[in-house]
Design a protein around this motif. Structure first.
Motif, PDB file in Angstrom:
ATOM      1  N   ARG A   1       0.478  -0.631   0.427  1.00  0.00           N
ATOM      2  CA  ARG A   1       0.302  -0.301   0.031  1.00  0.00           C
ATOM      3  C   ARG A   1       0.969   1.445   0.082  1.00  0.00           C
ATOM      4  N   LEU A   2       2.004   1.329   0.800  1.00  0.00           N
ATOM      5  CA  LEU A   2       3.085   1.926   0.802  1.00  0.00           C
ATOM      6  C   LEU A   2       3.266   2.437  -0.525  1.00  0.00           C
TER       7      LEU A   2
ATOM      8  N   PRO B   1       2.951   9.543  -3.163  1.00  0.00           N
ATOM      9  CA  PRO B   1       2.337   9.679  -2.182  1.00  0.00           C
ATOM     10  C   PRO B   1       0.419  10.083  -2.633  1.00  0.00           C
ATOM     11  N   GLN B   2       0.251   8.943  -3.058  1.00  0.00           N
ATOM     12  CA  GLN B   2      -1.260   8.516  -3.482  1.00  0.00           C
ATOM     13  C   GLN B   2      -2.327   8.871  -2.437  1.00  0.00           C
ATOM     14  N   PRO B   3      -3.412   8.907  -2.454  1.00  0.00           N
ATOM     15  CA  PRO B   3      -3.954   9.286  -1.403  1.00  0.00           C
ATOM     16  C   PRO B   3      -4.260   7.440  -0.722  1.00  0.00           C
ATOM     17  N   GLU B   4      -4.214   6.528  -1.524  1.00  0.00           N
ATOM     18  CA  GLU B   4      -4.597   5.371  -0.286  1.00  0.00           C
ATOM     19  C   GLU B   4      -3.062   5.557   1.134  1.00  0.00           C
ATOM     20  N   ALA B   5      -2.297   5.696  -0.036  1.00  0.00           N
ATOM     21  CA  ALA B   5      -0.531   5.293   1.373  1.00  0.00           C
ATOM     22  C   ALA B   5      -0.898   6.614   1.823  1.00  0.00           C
TER      23      ALA B   5
ATOM     24  N   VAL C   1      -1.840   8.120   8.171  1.00  0.00           N
ATOM     25  CA  VAL C   1      -2.684   8.134   9.211  1.00  0.00           C
ATOM     26  C   VAL C   1      -2.309   7.455  10.380  1.00  0.00           C
ATOM     27  N   ARG C   2      -3.183   6.692   8.959  1.00  0.00           N
ATOM     28  CA  ARG C   2      -3.428   5.342  10.988  1.00  0.00           C
ATOM     29  C   ARG C   2      -2.560   5.195  11.617  1.00  0.00           C
ATOM     30  N   LEU C   3      -1.594   4.840  10.810  1.00  0.00           N
ATOM     31  CA  LEU C   3      -0.135   4.486  11.382  1.00  0.00           C
ATOM     32  C   LEU C   3      -0.012   5.718  12.671  1.00  0.00           C
ATOM     33  N   SER C   4      -0.763   6.768  12.066  1.00  0.00           N
ATOM     34  CA  SER C   4      -0.243   7.771  12.890  1.00  0.00           C
ATOM     35  C   SER C   4      -1.001   7.806  14.231  1.00  0.00           C
ATOM     36  N   ALA C   5      -2.252   6.821  14.618  1.00  0.00           N
ATOM     37  CA  ALA C   5      -2.749   6.556  15.686  1.00  0.00           C
ATOM     38  C   ALA C   5      -2.171   5.889  16.550  1.00  0.00           C
ATOM     39  N   ILE C   6      -1.115   5.019  15.357  1.00  0.00           N
ATOM     40  CA  ILE C   6      -0.784   3.937  17.001  1.00  0.00           C
ATOM     41  C   ILE C   6       0.376   3.959  17.229  1.00  0.00           C
ATOM     42  N   GLY C   7       1.144   5.535  16.994  1.00  0.00           N
ATOM     43  CA  GLY C   7       2.728   5.948  16.901  1.00  0.00           C
ATOM     44  C   GLY C   7       3.181   6.399  16.572  1.00  0.00           C
TER      45      GLY C   7
ATOM     46  N   CYS D   1       4.583  19.209  -2.636  1.00  0.00           N
ATOM     47  CA  CYS D   1       3.138  20.106  -2.816  1.00  0.00           C
ATOM     48  C   CYS D   1       1.887  18.986  -2.097  1.00  0.00           C
ATOM     49  N   GLN D   2       1.930  17.570  -2.634  1.00  0.00           N
ATOM     50  CA  GLN D   2       0.710  16.958  -3.238  1.00  0.00           C
ATOM     51  C   GLN D   2       0.304  16.426  -1.292  1.00  0.00           C
ATOM     52  N   VAL D   3       1.373  15.703  -0.235  1.00  0.00           N
ATOM     53  CA  VAL D   3       1.616  15.681   0.210  1.00  0.00           C
ATOM     54  C   VAL D   3       1.655  16.341   1.520  1.00  0.00           C
ATOM     55  N   SER D   4       1.895  17.603   1.232  1.00  0.00           N
ATOM     56  CA  SER D   4       1.329  19.591   2.331  1.00  0.00           C
ATOM     57  C   SER D   4       0.552  19.829   2.506  1.00  0.00           C
ATOM     58  N   ARG D   5      -0.402  19.065   0.409  1.00  0.00           N
ATOM     59  CA  ARG D   5      -1.868  20.046   1.348  1.00  0.00           C
ATOM     60  C   ARG D   5      -2.618  19.291   2.206  1.00  0.00           C
ATOM     61  N   ASN D   6      -2.228  17.314   2.527  1.00  0.00           N
ATOM     62  CA  ASN D   6      -2.911  17.247   3.218  1.00  0.00           C
ATOM     63  C   ASN D   6      -2.937  17.346   5.147  1.00  0.00           C
TER      64      ASN D   6
END
Length: 692
Positions: free
Chosen positions: A485-486, A490-494, A499-505, A525-530
């Motif tokens: 998946r990664l 920098p597509q939205p799926e990744a 973001v899901r990983l950030s919830a676990i640390g 730019c694509q990542v930074s706009r998220n």
């Protein structure tokens, strides 16, 4: 006198080991033999074990990889039987390469010493045993596994066999201790050596018992040795037993067959050997012959072994001879894998008959069973040299040693450069300074996984943060799926997955520009706009993002302002308040100007009423905002910063200074506003920095 003689022999073997591994002795601090794949993985394992045993021994197996998995050290070989050689050097210098390279050189020393002790224990003469040790250390097969140090420590097996013979001959607590120590070191070095060693010891016990080399009173002591070894290995074995079912699912018989040898591989020597490598090139089959199946045992060893086949001077030597022949048969047949194809006929091999035994299928490369055959050939070669010494044919023995050295001559061995920890990219030292407990994700992911993941694991020794993606002998299925998946980053799926990983640390994402085709600007730019990602900055060659499990909420109240900074941006509002005695947060609301693109940075400073600067922070906009080159004219940009200073000073803060300047010229962009400016820095009033 005996101790002095043993010391000279040990020194001679050490010099031989250094000679065989030249020029490594000159690159002990900044290079690893062969490559930065498995050698760097093993370097990391030894370094982690060194740190864990000193700082947190109970967490030894909870190595910081594949976060949030635990027990991850068990995903690879333990190497604990090798650690004593590396531990003092890693601990004293903090340079992992030094510890690994010392252990690497001593693997040849252990091989020589182990075979010498075995030939001597079997009744061979000193000179024959000494030469047998030299030949075993320089065996061509060993150079096919320069990257697998855990296999290079095969010398523990003959050392344990020698200890068994000596204990059987004259039981005693000291000899029982020698046997237990050898078995423990062998088993703790590698699962492969544990299995192969137990087979070798089992076969030797059978033939010694038959020859009377193990007396009935010895069995009680051997039982005690088994209990001691079992207890010593129990704690280490538990983490491996936990993942054994998972390993069995991925290390199938079909996978084992892919690493099986063919009879022609007995003639294939590793290309790294300077003489026999090119000579045996015609026997290396394209698409089949890899380092796993280069089984050339050495012509000199084979000839000397032929002299030892019928040589026996005592029952013990006879038992050792039969053991050697059995090991050659077992090792050779097991190396050929699950199925044997003879023309159009396929028959089950020896491996197929025993693969049902728990643990054997975990040895995915069946060709590695040839280690038993190599030990068998080397033992017979030692017996053959003993026969030559009896007939006073030492001229032949010396000639054989010279030719054997040429067969095992790989100097200069390949050495891959490895930076010292202090020379790693600045981003890793920056991570080490970040407070708190969090995990790190480095992108892009690599295929194959060991291509650069081992270097990232090495860097993690500096910053001490857990890694999500890593390399090991076993990679959990969920990590494999995550890797896929990664790969779309920098597509939205990744991005959603991160973001899901950030919830676990997971807190920081490091993107290596040199390995990612979508960077620097489009992907940046694509990542930074998220809104879940905050661009921290560029630390060559990494773009660093801080990722949040939820977007940060904007302040409810701000103070309006209208300040135009050239054609770059307009400051629309701001807010300042204290979040800790020594920290002040600043919110700036920007509107992109008609021409925002360029190499700009922002400085934010806090002053007292006399104009004394109390705190400062420079850099691009924060809080999920992004570089000026990503701004769109008229776009609203939220810039959140935290300034740090002395608590007593920040209570005196009464002015906020804001400026935009070019980089690296450091020229400030002209500012127009109803508020005053000083040297093109906008000065704004602060009523109070006290937080709510």
């Amino acid at each position: 006198m005996r101790r002095q003689k043993a010391a000279w022999i040990a020194l001679a073997y050490l010099l031989w080991s250094i000679l065989l591994t030249l020029p490594l002795v000159f690159r002990m601090l900044d290079g690893l033999p062969q490559d930065l794949g498995d050698p760097l993985l093993n370097t990391w394992i030894l370094a982690w074990e060194t740190r864990a045993l000193v700082e947190q021994p109970r967490a030894l197996f909870d190595a910081p990889i594949f976060y949030p998995h635990t027990g991850t050290l068990a995903y690879s070989e333990p190497l604990l039987g090798i650690l004593p050689f590396a531990f003092p050097f890693m601990l004293a210098t903090g340079i992992p390469a030094l510890g690994y390279n010392v252990a690497f050189v001593f693997s040849f020393w252990i091989a020589a010493l182990g075979m010498r002790h075995l030939v001597r224990a079997g009744g061979g003469r000193e000179r024959a045993a000494f030469v047998a040790g030299l030949l075993f250390a320089a065996a061509p097969y060993r150079f096919a596994h320069l990257m697998h140090m855990q296999l290079l420590y095969m010398g523990w097996i003959p050392l344990a066999m020698a200890a068994l013979i000596r204990y059987g001959r004259r039981p005693g607590w000291r000899r029982a201790g020698d046997l237990a120590l050898a078995v423990l070191l062998m088993s703790l070095s590698s699962w492969h050596l544990a299995v192969f060693g137990m087979v070798a010891l089992g076969v030797l016990t059978l033939f010694l018992t038959r020859a009377g080399g193990i007396t009935p009173q010895s069995w009680l002591g051997l039982g005690g040795v088994g209990v001691v070894c079992g207890l010593g290995l129990a704690a280490i074995a538990v983490p491996y037993l936990r993942i054994a079912p998972e390993l069995a699912q991925v290390r199938t018989l079909s996978l084992a067959q892919e690493f099986a040898a063919w009879p022609v591989d007995l003639l294939a020597a590793p290309p790294v050997l300077r003489i026999v490598g090119p000579l045996t090139a015609p026997f290396r089959i394209p698409g089949h012959t890899t380092h796993e199946v280069q089984l050339y045992v050495g012509l000199v060893t084979a000839i000397a072994a032929a002299f030892g086949v019928r040589w026996k001077r005592s029952p013990t030597q006879s038992a050792l001879r039969w053991t050697a022949l059995a090991l050659i048969g077992i090792g050779g047949l097991m190396a050929m894998g699950h199925d044997w194809n003879i023309g159009a006929v396929r028959i089950p091999g020896l491996y197929a008959l025993v693969a049902w035994i728990p643990g054997l299928t975990l040895i995915r490369a069946t060709a590695r069973w040839f280690i038993l055959a190599l030990i068998g050939f080397s033992v017979l070669a030692g017996l053959g040299l003993d026969r030559l010494s009896r007939n006073r044919r030492w001229g032949l023995a010396v000639l054989g040693l010279g030719l054997g050295a040429l067969e095992g001559w790989a100097v200069p061995i390949p050495i891959a450069p490895l930076p010292r920890p202090t020379d790693l990219p600045a981003v890793y030292h920056w991570l080490a300074r970040q407070p708190g407990s969090f995990a790190v994700l480095e992108l892009p992911v690599f295929l194959p996984l060991d291509a650069d993941e081992t270097m990232r694991m090495y860097a993690a020794l500096v910053h001490r943060k857990p890694l999500v993606i890593a390399y090991s002998g076993y990679i959990p299925p969920d990590i494999r799926e995550l890797r896929e998946r990664l790969r779309t980053f920098p597509q939205p799926e990744a991005l959603d997955e991160i973001v899901r990983l950030s919830a676990i640390g997971v807190r920081y994402v490091l993107v290596d520009r040199s390995h990612h085709r979508d960077f620097p600007l489009p992907g940046l730019c694509q990542v930074s706009r998220n809104p879940y990602f905050m661009y921290v900055g560029f630390m060559d060659p990494y773009d660093v993002f801080e990722v949040r499990s939820a977007p940060e909420a904007e302040p409810a109240e701000t103070q309006p302002v209208q300040a135009t900074f050239g054609d770059v941006a307009v400051l629309k509002a701001y807010r300042v308040h204290q979040i800790a005695p020594d920290r002040v947060e600043v919110w700036l609301i920007w509107e992109a100007g008609p021409r925002p693109h360029g190499s700009y940075s922002i400085t934010v400073q806090v002053f007292d009423e006399n104009g004394e600067k109390l705190a400062q922070q420079d850099g691009p906009p924060r809080n999920g905002s992004y570089l000026f080159d990503c701004w769109r004219p008229g776009e609203r940009i939220v810039d959140h910063r935290v300034l740090q200073g002395a608590a007593a000073d920040l209570l005196r803060a009464s002015r906020l200074g804001v400026a935009i300047y070019t980089w690296p010229a450091l020229e400030r962009v002209p500012v127009r506003s109803a508020y005053p400016a000083r040297e093109e820095m906008l000065i704004l009033p602060i009523s109070s920095v006290a937080g709510p």
